[in-house]
Design a protein around this motif. Sequence first.
Motif, PDB file in Angstrom:
ATOM      1  N   UNK A 186       7.455 -10.339 -13.481  1.00  0.00           N
ATOM      2  CA  UNK A 186       8.242  -9.429 -14.325  1.00  0.00           C
ATOM      3  C   UNK A 186       8.959  -8.391 -13.465  1.00  0.00           C
ATOM      4  N   UNK A 187       8.281  -7.890 -12.439  1.00  0.00           N
ATOM      5  CA  UNK A 187       8.883  -6.899 -11.538  1.00  0.00           C
ATOM      6  C   UNK A 187      10.077  -7.508 -10.805  1.00  0.00           C
ATOM      7  N   UNK A 188       9.912  -8.735 -10.325  1.00  0.00           N
ATOM      8  CA  UNK A 188      11.013  -9.420  -9.645  1.00  0.00           C
ATOM      9  C   UNK A 188      12.185  -9.645 -10.597  1.00  0.00           C
ATOM     10  N   UNK A 189      11.881 -10.042 -11.806  1.00  0.00           N
ATOM     11  CA  UNK A 189      12.936 -10.279 -12.787  1.00  0.00           C
ATOM     12  C   UNK A 189      13.718  -9.001 -13.065  1.00  0.00           C
ATOM     13  N   UNK A 190      13.005  -7.876 -13.176  1.00  0.00           N
ATOM     14  CA  UNK A 190      13.647  -6.587 -13.423  1.00  0.00           C
ATOM     15  C   UNK A 190      14.561  -6.175 -12.266  1.00  0.00           C
ATOM     16  N   UNK A 191      14.220  -6.596 -11.075  1.00  0.00           N
ATOM     17  CA  UNK A 191      14.989  -6.213  -9.889  1.00  0.00           C
ATOM     18  C   UNK A 191      16.106  -7.192  -9.563  1.00  0.00           C
ATOM     19  N   UNK A 192      16.203  -8.280 -10.311  1.00  0.00           N
ATOM     20  CA  UNK A 192      17.231  -9.283 -10.063  1.00  0.00           C
ATOM     21  C   UNK A 192      18.598  -8.753 -10.492  1.00  0.00           C
ATOM     22  N   UNK A 193      19.569  -8.873  -9.605  1.00  0.00           N
ATOM     23  CA  UNK A 193      20.925  -8.394  -9.861  1.00  0.00           C
ATOM     24  C   UNK A 193      21.888  -9.565  -9.781  1.00  0.00           C
ATOM     25  N   UNK A 229       0.823  -1.205   0.000  1.00  0.00           N
ATOM     26  CA  UNK A 229       0.000   0.000   0.000  1.00  0.00           C
ATOM     27  C   UNK A 229       0.864   1.265   0.000  1.00  0.00           C
ATOM     28  N   UNK A 230       1.913   1.253   0.819  1.00  0.00           N
ATOM     29  CA  UNK A 230       2.821   2.402   0.871  1.00  0.00           C
ATOM     30  C   UNK A 230       3.531   2.575  -0.473  1.00  0.00           C
ATOM     31  N   UNK A 231       3.993   1.484  -1.055  1.00  0.00           N
ATOM     32  CA  UNK A 231       4.671   1.564  -2.353  1.00  0.00           C
ATOM     33  C   UNK A 231       3.742   2.143  -3.412  1.00  0.00           C
ATOM     34  N   UNK A 232       2.459   1.751  -3.385  1.00  0.00           N
ATOM     35  CA  UNK A 232       1.495   2.290  -4.356  1.00  0.00           C
ATOM     36  C   UNK A 232       1.287   3.776  -4.158  1.00  0.00           C
ATOM     37  N   UNK A 233       1.077   4.172  -2.916  1.00  0.00           N
ATOM     38  CA  UNK A 233       0.737   5.578  -2.656  1.00  0.00           C
ATOM     39  C   UNK A 233       1.918   6.517  -2.845  1.00  0.00           C
ATOM     40  N   UNK A 234       3.127   6.049  -2.594  1.00  0.00           N
ATOM     41  CA  UNK A 234       4.305   6.912  -2.742  1.00  0.00           C
ATOM     42  C   UNK A 234       4.958   6.783  -4.107  1.00  0.00           C
ATOM     43  N   UNK A 235       4.613   5.739  -4.845  1.00  0.00           N
ATOM     44  CA  UNK A 235       5.247   5.507  -6.138  1.00  0.00           C
ATOM     45  C   UNK A 235       6.692   5.061  -6.004  1.00  0.00           C
ATOM     46  N   UNK A 236       7.040   4.527  -4.855  1.00  0.00           N
ATOM     47  CA  UNK A 236       8.432   4.131  -4.598  1.00  0.00           C
ATOM     48  C   UNK A 236       8.932   3.119  -5.621  1.00  0.00           C
ATOM     49  N   UNK A 237       8.113   2.131  -5.939  1.00  0.00           N
ATOM     50  CA  UNK A 237       8.455   1.125  -6.940  1.00  0.00           C
ATOM     51  C   UNK A 237       7.391   1.122  -8.014  1.00  0.00           C
ATOM     52  N   UNK A 238       7.818   0.882  -9.215  1.00  0.00           N
ATOM     53  CA  UNK A 238       6.879   0.820 -10.334  1.00  0.00           C
ATOM     54  C   UNK A 238       6.299  -0.591 -10.418  1.00  0.00           C
TER      55      UNK A 238
END
Length: 72
Positions: A59-66, A31-40
């Motif tokens: 897809x989001x997890x894959x994009x964040x994989x390092x 909820x915080x991530x949605x309201x603040x836009x912290x993560x896309x």
Amino acid sequence: MTIQSITEATRDLLDEKEAGLFLDTAPGTLSVWRSTGRYNLPFVKIGRKVRYRRADLLAWLKKRTRESGATE
């Protein structure tokens, strides 16, 4: 769309609790991530309800994989 295809599509939608379990994150954090836009992190709004597509979460997890400790 047929009833079966609608059922299959909605089965792929996770509520905040399910998405939180999937990401090992508290629903409140989502909820915080949605309201603040912290993560896309894409979500679907249906009236007051919030849903997440399983494919979007993957897809989001894959994009964040390092592969190293470096950030981009």
